[in-house]
Design a protein around this motif. Sequence first.
Motif, PDB file in Angstrom:
ATOM      1  N   LEU A   1       0.830  -1.199   0.000  1.00 51.59           N
ATOM      2  CA  LEU A   1       0.000   0.000   0.000  1.00 51.59           C
ATOM      3  C   LEU A   1       0.866   1.251   0.000  1.00 51.59           C
ATOM      4  O   LEU A   1       1.691   1.439   0.897  1.00 51.59           O
ATOM      5  CB  LEU A   1      -0.909   0.022   1.226  1.00 51.59           C
ATOM      6  CG  LEU A   1      -1.882  -1.156   1.359  1.00 51.59           C
ATOM      7  CD1 LEU A   1      -2.638  -1.067   2.668  1.00 51.59           C
ATOM      8  CD2 LEU A   1      -2.848  -1.165   0.171  1.00 51.59           C
ATOM      9  N   ILE A   2       0.657   2.082  -0.997  1.00 50.33           N
ATOM     10  CA  ILE A   2       1.441   3.314  -1.103  1.00 50.33           C
ATOM     11  C   ILE A   2       0.512   4.481  -1.339  1.00 50.33           C
ATOM     12  O   ILE A   2      -0.375   4.410  -2.197  1.00 50.33           O
ATOM     13  CB  ILE A   2       2.465   3.213  -2.253  1.00 50.33           C
ATOM     14  CG1 ILE A   2       3.561   2.210  -1.891  1.00 50.33           C
ATOM     15  CG2 ILE A   2       3.067   4.570  -2.576  1.00 50.33           C
ATOM     16  CD1 ILE A   2       4.570   1.977  -2.984  1.00 50.33           C
ATOM     17  N   ALA A   3       0.729   5.553  -0.571  1.00 52.45           N
ATOM     18  CA  ALA A   3       0.004   6.799  -0.791  1.00 52.45           C
ATOM     19  C   ALA A   3       1.022   7.870  -1.141  1.00 52.45           C
ATOM     20  O   ALA A   3       1.765   8.339  -0.282  1.00 52.45           O
ATOM     21  CB  ALA A   3      -0.784   7.182   0.457  1.00 52.45           C
ATOM     22  N   ASP A   4       1.067   8.181  -2.416  1.00 53.70           N
ATOM     23  CA  ASP A   4       1.966   9.239  -2.882  1.00 53.70           C
ATOM     24  C   ASP A   4       1.108  10.501  -3.005  1.00 53.70           C
ATOM     25  O   ASP A   4       0.251  10.597  -3.889  1.00 53.70           O
ATOM     26  CB  ASP A   4       2.584   8.842  -4.222  1.00 53.70           C
ATOM     27  CG  ASP A   4       3.680   9.801  -4.655  1.00 53.70           C
ATOM     28  OD1 ASP A   4       4.856   9.444  -4.545  1.00 53.70           O
ATOM     29  OD2 ASP A   4       3.339  10.921  -5.097  1.00 53.70           O
TER      30      ASP A   4
ATOM     31  N   VAL B   1      -6.725   4.551  11.256  1.00 51.07           N
ATOM     32  CA  VAL B   1      -8.119   4.600  10.808  1.00 51.07           C
ATOM     33  C   VAL B   1      -8.390   3.503   9.785  1.00 51.07           C
ATOM     34  O   VAL B   1      -9.420   2.818   9.844  1.00 51.07           O
ATOM     35  CB  VAL B   1      -8.461   5.992  10.242  1.00 51.07           C
ATOM     36  CG1 VAL B   1      -9.882   6.010   9.709  1.00 51.07           C
ATOM     37  CG2 VAL B   1      -8.282   7.049  11.322  1.00 51.07           C
ATOM     38  N   LEU B   2      -7.465   3.312   8.859  1.00 53.03           N
ATOM     39  CA  LEU B   2      -7.687   2.247   7.870  1.00 53.03           C
ATOM     40  C   LEU B   2      -7.658   0.867   8.537  1.00 53.03           C
ATOM     41  O   LEU B   2      -8.403  -0.034   8.146  1.00 53.03           O
ATOM     42  CB  LEU B   2      -6.647   2.328   6.752  1.00 53.03           C
ATOM     43  CG  LEU B   2      -6.864   3.450   5.732  1.00 53.03           C
ATOM     44  CD1 LEU B   2      -5.739   3.459   4.697  1.00 53.03           C
ATOM     45  CD2 LEU B   2      -8.218   3.321   5.022  1.00 53.03           C
ATOM     46  N   SER B   3      -6.820   0.716   9.540  1.00 49.77           N
ATOM     47  CA  SER B   3      -6.801  -0.550  10.275  1.00 49.77           C
ATOM     48  C   SER B   3      -8.157  -0.774  10.935  1.00 49.77           C
ATOM     49  O   SER B   3      -8.707  -1.882  10.926  1.00 49.77           O
ATOM     50  CB  SER B   3      -5.701  -0.523  11.338  1.00 49.77           C
ATOM     51  OG  SER B   3      -4.434  -0.447  10.737  1.00 49.77           O
ATOM     52  N   ASP B   4      -8.694   0.279  11.504  1.00 50.85           N
ATOM     53  CA  ASP B   4      -9.996   0.181  12.154  1.00 50.85           C
ATOM     54  C   ASP B   4     -11.084  -0.175  11.149  1.00 50.85           C
ATOM     55  O   ASP B   4     -11.927  -1.030  11.398  1.00 50.85           O
ATOM     56  CB  ASP B   4     -10.304   1.522  12.828  1.00 50.85           C
ATOM     57  CG  ASP B   4     -11.632   1.495  13.550  1.00 50.85           C
ATOM     58  OD1 ASP B   4     -11.784   0.666  14.478  1.00 50.85           O
ATOM     59  OD2 ASP B   4     -12.527   2.273  13.181  1.00 50.85           O
ATOM     60  N   ILE B   5     -11.023   0.476  10.000  1.00 45.76           N
ATOM     61  CA  ILE B   5     -12.047   0.208   8.979  1.00 45.76           C
ATOM     62  C   ILE B   5     -11.921  -1.216   8.442  1.00 45.76           C
ATOM     63  O   ILE B   5     -12.917  -1.899   8.207  1.00 45.76           O
ATOM     64  CB  ILE B   5     -11.925   1.247   7.839  1.00 45.76           C
ATOM     65  CG1 ILE B   5     -12.411   2.619   8.342  1.00 45.76           C
ATOM     66  CG2 ILE B   5     -12.700   0.803   6.604  1.00 45.76           C
ATOM     67  CD1 ILE B   5     -12.156   3.766   7.385  1.00 45.76           C
TER      68      ILE B   5
ATOM     69  N   LEU C   1       1.219   1.322   5.704  1.00 43.00           N
ATOM     70  CA  LEU C   1       1.332   1.815   4.336  1.00 43.00           C
ATOM     71  C   LEU C   1       2.511   2.765   4.243  1.00 43.00           C
ATOM     72  O   LEU C   1       3.029   3.238   5.247  1.00 43.00           O
ATOM     73  CB  LEU C   1       0.032   2.456   3.856  1.00 43.00           C
ATOM     74  CG  LEU C   1      -0.203   3.947   4.025  1.00 43.00           C
ATOM     75  CD1 LEU C   1      -1.266   4.416   3.055  1.00 43.00           C
ATOM     76  CD2 LEU C   1      -0.637   4.253   5.440  1.00 43.00           C
ATOM     77  N   GLN C   2       2.925   2.999   3.004  1.00 47.48           N
ATOM     78  CA  GLN C   2       3.967   3.990   2.764  1.00 47.48           C
ATOM     79  C   GLN C   2       3.284   5.290   2.400  1.00 47.48           C
ATOM     80  O   GLN C   2       2.342   5.304   1.595  1.00 47.48           O
ATOM     81  CB  GLN C   2       4.881   3.543   1.628  1.00 47.48           C
ATOM     82  CG  GLN C   2       5.879   2.490   2.064  1.00 47.48           C
ATOM     83  CD  GLN C   2       6.897   2.229   0.976  1.00 47.48           C
ATOM     84  OE1 GLN C   2       6.645   1.412   0.096  1.00 47.48           O
ATOM     85  NE2 GLN C   2       8.020   2.914   1.033  1.00 47.48           N
TER      86      GLN C   2
END
Lengths: 344, 344, 344, 344
Positions: free
Chosen positions: D172-175, D217-221, D228-229
């Motif tokens: 998972l990458i968020a650029d 938050v994403l872990s919770d969802i 993630l990066q």
Amino acid sequence: MIRAGIVGGTGYTGVELLRLLLPHPEVEVAVITSRAEAGQRVDAHFPNLRGYGDLCYTPPDLAELDTLDVVFFATPHGVAMDHAPGLLAKGVRVIDLGADFRLADAGLFARWYGMAHRAPEALAEARYGLPEYYRKQVGEARLVANPGCYPTAVILGFAPLLAEGLLEDGGLIADCKSGVSGAGRAARVDLIFPEVADSVNAYGVSGHRHRPEIEAVLSDIRGSGLELQFTPHLMPMIRGIHATLYGQLRRPLSDAALQDLFARRYAGEPFVDVMPFGSHPATRSVRGANVCRIALHQPRPGRVVILSVIDNLVKGAAGQAVQNMNRMFSLPEEMGLAHIALLP
Amino acid sequence: MIRAGIVGGTGYTGVELLRLLLPHPEVEVAVITSRAEAGQRVDAHFPNLRGYGDLCYTPPDLAELDTLDVVFFATPHGVAMDHAPGLLAKGVRVIDLGADFRLADAGLFARWYGMAHRAPEALAEARYGLPEYYRKQVGEARLVANPGCYPTAVILGFAPLLAEGLLEDGGLIADCKSGVSGAGRAARVDLIFPEVADSVNAYGVSGHRHRPEIEAVLSDIRGSGLELQFTPHLMPMIRGIHATLYGQLRRPLSDAALQDLFARRYAGEPFVDVMPFGSHPATRSVRGANVCRIALHQPRPGRVVILSVIDNLVKGAAGQAVQNMNRMFSLPEEMGLAHIALLP
Amino acid sequence: MIRAGIVGGTGYTGVELLRLLLPHPEVEVAVITSRAEAGQRVDAHFPNLRGYGDLCYTPPDLAELDTLDVVFFATPHGVAMDHAPGLLAKGVRVIDLGADFRLADAGLFARWYGMAHRAPEALAEARYGLPEYYRKQVGEARLVANPGCYPTAVILGFAPLLAEGLLEDGGLIADCKSGVSGAGRAARVDLIFPEVADSVNAYGVSGHRHRPEIEAVLSDIRGSGLELQFTPHLMPMIRGIHATLYGQLRRPLSDAALQDLFARRYAGEPFVDVMPFGSHPATRSVRGANVCRIALHQPRPGRVVILSVIDNLVKGAAGQAVQNMNRMFSLPEEMGLAHIALLP
Amino acid sequence: MIRAGIVGGTGYTGVELLRLLLPHPEVEVAVITSRAEAGQRVDAHFPNLRGYGDLCYTPPDLAELDTLDVVFFATPHGVAMDHAPGLLAKGVRVIDLGADFRLADAGLFARWYGMAHRAPEALAEARYGLPEYYRKQVGEARLVANPGCYPTAVILGFAPLLAEGLLEDGGLIADCKSGVSGAGRAARVDLIFPEVADSVNAYGVSGHRHRPEIEAVLSDIRGSGLELQFTPHLMPMIRGIHATLYGQLRRPLSDAALQDLFARRYAGEPFVDVMPFGSHPATRSVRGANVCRIALHQPRPGRVVILSVIDNLVKGAAGQAVQNMNRMFSLPEEMGLAHIALLP
């Protein structure tokens, strides 16, 4: 003196070639062609050149080009391939800043550029003009394919790790940000200031012509085929490419070892600058200069992020072309390329 | 080799001096001072300079400066006046890029800069470093006051007509547009990107320090006192000044005669470019170059509009300083200043 | 509900009209025409409108336009004049955001726009849509000529002094700076980002179509003919006009008296904001809002500088058109125009 | 009417709250505090607000805040935590636009923000104000932690796939690319126009405070921990975030199925716009609007690229805060948030 010609001199790579070649101590720009502007002074078109000679555009004239030592093609794809073979036959060296000779595989070219390749023999002898990886070949070449701007930034960033077999397959990502001059000097509504300023967007996410070029060259450097994801973005800036490169290490490597690998690989390279580990190079640090600055990060063990910035019109186009020319004519590679970047 | 020092090297005029001086064939930058950054590498601060030596900032040290041939002050006003007399006494030449020696009248200085002048003898021998009008004086000077950025653009535009007595009193207007780097490299909220980008505003309309400087120099050139209106504006661009100058002719003059007057006045000047009548110079045509481009208009008979553009950091600051240095040391005035403007 | 149509809805004034009209409580946008985009969804073209209805472009169809209450022309000059008479005959009101009806003198129109006026009767009944000076006429008009963007900023700034006969003839200067959207949404090389960004230039200095419009309206407001100098400049910003206006007082007036004159003149005007004396309005303070902000300066006695800023697409085009529409249909002038400017 | 207060009203989230709250039909802004600007009119600071009331800054006064219905904290971290408990005790609802209550884990907060959490009970009852995923909780909350700007764009983009367990761990990458206003209205040299304009750079690549927020938050969802990066970049634009999100599907999914998944997830959400598959949303399409636009790509089978854009000051800050307030006070969530984005 090298007598040089520029075919297609009204775009941004054209004017940038002139900025670099006019003061070059070993070059005389003898011809610059433009069908549309034939007869006009070049400095009427590009007033930054006022005071640097009285060059005028001429219509393309093969007989005249045949007398030169080197011809630069700063044209859309499909032009150089029609003229290169004839020039080569006359002993003229050719540097194509367009895409005609970048993909060695004519089938791949046809697929991505929507036209059959019309000069397969020339294609076969063309060399990829990235001196940092193909120095010897460039030195012996008669025909050089100048790399695309994105490929230059991406390849210089990824290659040291790939050449050593240190990156996993499958997770290679090049998230790239480009200034608008990369799209050329074209009358397109989507490029006018109010459409582009103060905004950012991706484009060509599903497929961009520079991806097969990057994949082919990196595969060649690594010695085996690879795939990467390539996402170009348009930035509200004039020049510059910022490549943010993601890879997963195959085996643990300390930050220092990572840094050392790049430092050693590019030691002695006049136009690649490996910055201190953890740096954040800005595109403005290379504005107008023929340099690629690279910085390394490892936010989590094994997760490598490589930042690689160039000026798309210099190291990504005209500057690299002059570097290639220097090499082809056995001049010092740095000749005429000592510009310090303009900051701010 | 001229051994040069820069006092106050962390601002924009400082880095621009380095861009010009580091490759200058007759100069060695021996010292660059900064109290705040002492001990730090200059290229850590300005990464565009990476690869051009290992200069480090040092704390200001008079003994060391005393050994140099020339010292450039790139400091806020009030600094150079305290150090210039001592340096002059040691035979060091001084070029002040700040405002300390621009206004020959110490009272005027006190009024506009809010401090008494602490070096009146030095002020008396200072020469105004606009070689196009004070070439001989600069050549003989030990202390040069480098002109302000706005004054450079305005004076070069107005002076040919004023020197010939061709403009009416009372209607002189300089409506000027400047890039943000003119405000310096300072931590000011009103200069941050979201405050300045995509917007335009005037400032200092009721009074700006460059007005008395312009008035004094133009009065000197014309030979009698004059007043003008000066309105500076902040533009969302990095570099560049665009001066739009309005005047009323005292007697009819054809467009051709007008053009001829400027062409003759600036013939042979390496750094003033008189463009064809009716041109519209853009600031980008001088980006990074030590040149002032001027174009003339006469929309209605007698109503003259002069457009004058410079790069505020080059012809408006560091470039002009190097031009002055060349002159002071009897070098060709163009030495080290042959940069072609970066366009686009 | 007012049933409205927009002819020529693919440009910037078109999308801006939609931004204002779609949420307007008394308007239904029934038709928006575009020959080139016929059949396409408007929000495919302008994604900011996604979620605000499913309007599609239709080819221009006179029969359909005839059924509407009002038609806005957001077209190049020469279009509205061909359609307005027919629409008026059917009882449809017309607001032309183009130039066809701005110059009451058909000869002047022909001279500046290079074509004969083909609807002289309509021209005769057209009213100039600057409600601050022609409120009554707009209220009674069937055909309104929406003012040009520069004229709006210049007239609102100069008129209070001229109406009182307080300015000398001969020294009136409007030095204007405009964002690029003022040039429209056109595929022109000279408007692409790399040509315009980070640079400033004047254009049309020898003559611009907005000058006769400004002169005619100000002459009308003053009651006698006048001339002014008008110099437009292109700024690297998306929206906004900054007019810097110069005049010479006929008799001494204190700063307070000057301020008072403007404050009284515009008291009660919902869309003119007289700022405190000596202010420097920035164009961003009106971004997206239907307001003209004005500030006064008197740097030297008698020398007045008026700063006047608008958003060229709102008070300079679409917002003013909606203001005019409100007036023509006896709605509160502010209806649907309460947007606060977007800052930063 | 809801009586609202804003603590810390001189920054960009403060002025943006005012732009949204002043015209809100159910809100009265009763108090806006600023120690530094106490006594000053708000519209002297932010002239875009001229004409919208005479609000003045007051020094923070707890007694006065205690009488309000809701208090927005637009302050640096560390401020809200000291005041929230007292306000809650008085029955005042609190919306913190800062970071004090975003990380439910006080230890994580201490690690990333460098200070112990001083209000652990309040932290325990705080709810994360992303209504698209925590609508019920927000509706019942007394204290809402308004999400960070990057997290809003990233979470809305990734969550539909993660919630369905469709993405591989590990890639998972968020650029992310952000406008400069995201850094706040601060006097910092690195934010001034000449440092930022016409350039792009990454920052905080090795670690940024928004990463743990996104991961939590994403872990919770998703229902299980993930990493993630996250690579933020600074863009030369005022507003806007463009998140380019990369993930690897766990099982094959057609483009249509992918699109359908997002379309269904966000059907009925007023502020999330799922664009046609393969779109390239530009940040300008959300400028000034409380909306997140999302587009999906699958360049190679299994390789998903999600593009997600917001205005960092609206859906990324003030707009989302108003959305949360509406929810907390049982008003329609869209109330006061119907602004169409400003384009161009």
